[in-house]
Design an enzyme around this catalytic site. Sequence first.
Site, PDB file in Angstrom:
ATOM      1  N   PHE A 498       7.287  -9.594  -4.070  1.00 19.37           N
ATOM      2  CA  PHE A 498       6.104  -8.895  -3.564  1.00 19.37           C
ATOM      3  C   PHE A 498       5.756  -7.625  -4.345  1.00 19.37           C
ATOM      4  CE2 PHE A 498       8.299 -10.304   0.583  1.00 19.37           C
ATOM      5  CZ  PHE A 498       8.004 -11.635   0.345  1.00 19.37           C
ATOM      6  N   HIS A 499       5.784  -7.718  -5.679  1.00 16.65           N
ATOM      7  CA  HIS A 499       5.430  -6.577  -6.519  1.00 16.65           C
ATOM      8  C   HIS A 499       4.353  -6.949  -7.538  1.00 16.65           C
ATOM      9  CE1 HIS A 499       9.801  -4.904  -5.821  1.00 16.65           C
ATOM     10  NE2 HIS A 499       9.000  -4.673  -4.786  1.00 16.65           N
ATOM     11  N   PRO A 500       3.194  -7.457  -7.120  1.00 10.17           N
ATOM     12  CA  PRO A 500       2.169  -7.852  -8.089  1.00 10.17           C
ATOM     13  C   PRO A 500       1.490  -6.634  -8.723  1.00 10.17           C
ATOM     14  CG  PRO A 500       1.302  -8.053  -5.865  1.00 10.17           C
ATOM     15  CD  PRO A 500       2.758  -7.688  -5.718  1.00 10.17           C
TER      16      PRO A 500
END
Length: 566
Positions: A498-500
């Site tokens: 969850f680090h776009p």
Amino acid sequence: MIRPGNNAQSTMIAAEYDYVVVGAGSAGCAVAARLAEDLSVTVALLEAGPHDHHLSVWVPIGLASTVQKAGPRNYAYYTERQPGLDGRPSFQPRGRGLGGSSSINGMVYVRGHRNDYDEWAALGCTGWGYDDVLPYFRRSECNQRHAGRTDDPWHGGHGPLHVSDLRSPNPFSHRFVNAALQAGLPLNSDFNGAEQEGAGLYQVTQFNGERWNAARAYLHNGNAKDPDLNGGRLNLDVLPDAQVLRLVVEDKCARGVRVVRAGIEQTVRARREVVLSCGAFNSPQLLMASGIGPAGHLRSHGIDVIQDLPGVGENLQDHLDVIVNKQVKSNDLYGYSAGGLLRLASGMWRYRRDRSGMVSSNFAEAGAFVKTRPNLAVPDLQLAFVLALLGNRTVAKRSKLGHGYSCHAYILRPQSRGHVRLRSADMRDAPSIDPRFLSAEADMDALVAGVRIVRRIFAQPALAEAGGKELLTDDFGPDDSNEEAIRAFVRSHADSVFHPVGTCKMGIDAMAVVDPGLRVHGIEGLRVADASIMPTLIGGNTNAPAIMIGEKAADLIRADNRADNR
């Protein structure tokens, strides 16, 4: 002032401000609040989601519910099906509401490595080297270890963002750190100090055992429980439940936004600038929905092209992660059992009493930064040790039973690149997200190495003496010799952490969307300030860097306006 969206008398927004900031996430809260420090200007901060006045936000253990499913505070996107992940879609939670993803994340405070920012500068992003951005990390931070001090070279002691040591570290978190040391890793008590490599307990964005999201840091003056409190800044309007539909662009200049709130649609104009802080998915989506992006793609959705900017939505990068888990009979760990429920009930009473205990945990209390090959200059893998059994959302359902622990291993600088595209011209529809996970073979190699490193740590006495059984990874052969079995496990179990970032890339090349001043190429009066501007993914969690970007963006905007007014 903060105007709640459910107040019928507050649905209309003032017609004009000096600055209009779209998106009240980590960067948006910072840039809006810092701009509003100049009392001669007016600022509107527009947010599609609700107020953060909710127990699931303040209480750290609440992330177990908010991050897992769609709701008022989570967009809960899915990617397109990923060939590299056996055709599975990847779950992509994104924060919705004041604080953005800082209201639903794991609260881990990590900035990345010095080299990450120096690489940005080497790519032409002047002013974004590590020595340039460190003052903004320090300015934003009030670190518990350095509170009130100004003499630490790495940390701040007076900033709005509280960073703390965990109040009640779990005994298994200490076991993990000791096991990592037994496996040969050095001890590291500060992943944001002089060195990143090693194992230790994470610091978290908490204060007195409560989550300290970006809204609490920058908007509420420390008191998230008062929905109308805004630090007395009457020149800053914070407007939740306000969905921006498109930018208003006239003669290649951003003049405002079209917004709907409580069913009322209106134009909010910006005398000086519009700042997009909608994140790596929604900032490029809003640009494209407004006619700024790849011309062919825009025309395919019936959108008039204002600026052909081919880099909008490209360069998507994310930390791909694989989880190894182990079932262990211990009520010190979170899980589904009668004993676990009794311990949770006791923990809730303790939390109400003194804001400590298991309810104050962020689950991922410990971790490490490691090199998969000894000749690497910097760590290329991050580990996050979790005090519960985890599996991805489509497999490994048996990992939900009983108690245990897990460890994420994720690639810090993946080579795979994807993109964000429109599904429609309506901002209320989810965008099309395609990270193209594992399209670069080197990413698979790193995750295979990560599985082996985690299993080696699990085998050390500090953890092994607690007993238990690995789930799904116990058939890889002696010394993890079954390479193909590990690769098959990665393809069937890997997922995003969850680090776009990267979809409105900063730079000076043909695919850059913004320049080093964060100004959108070809459009006046428009900037992007969030994780989407990162040209390359940093080696660590992305919340602290997003806040830094917001802090620096405010200074860049003020400097430009001072120059214009001379």
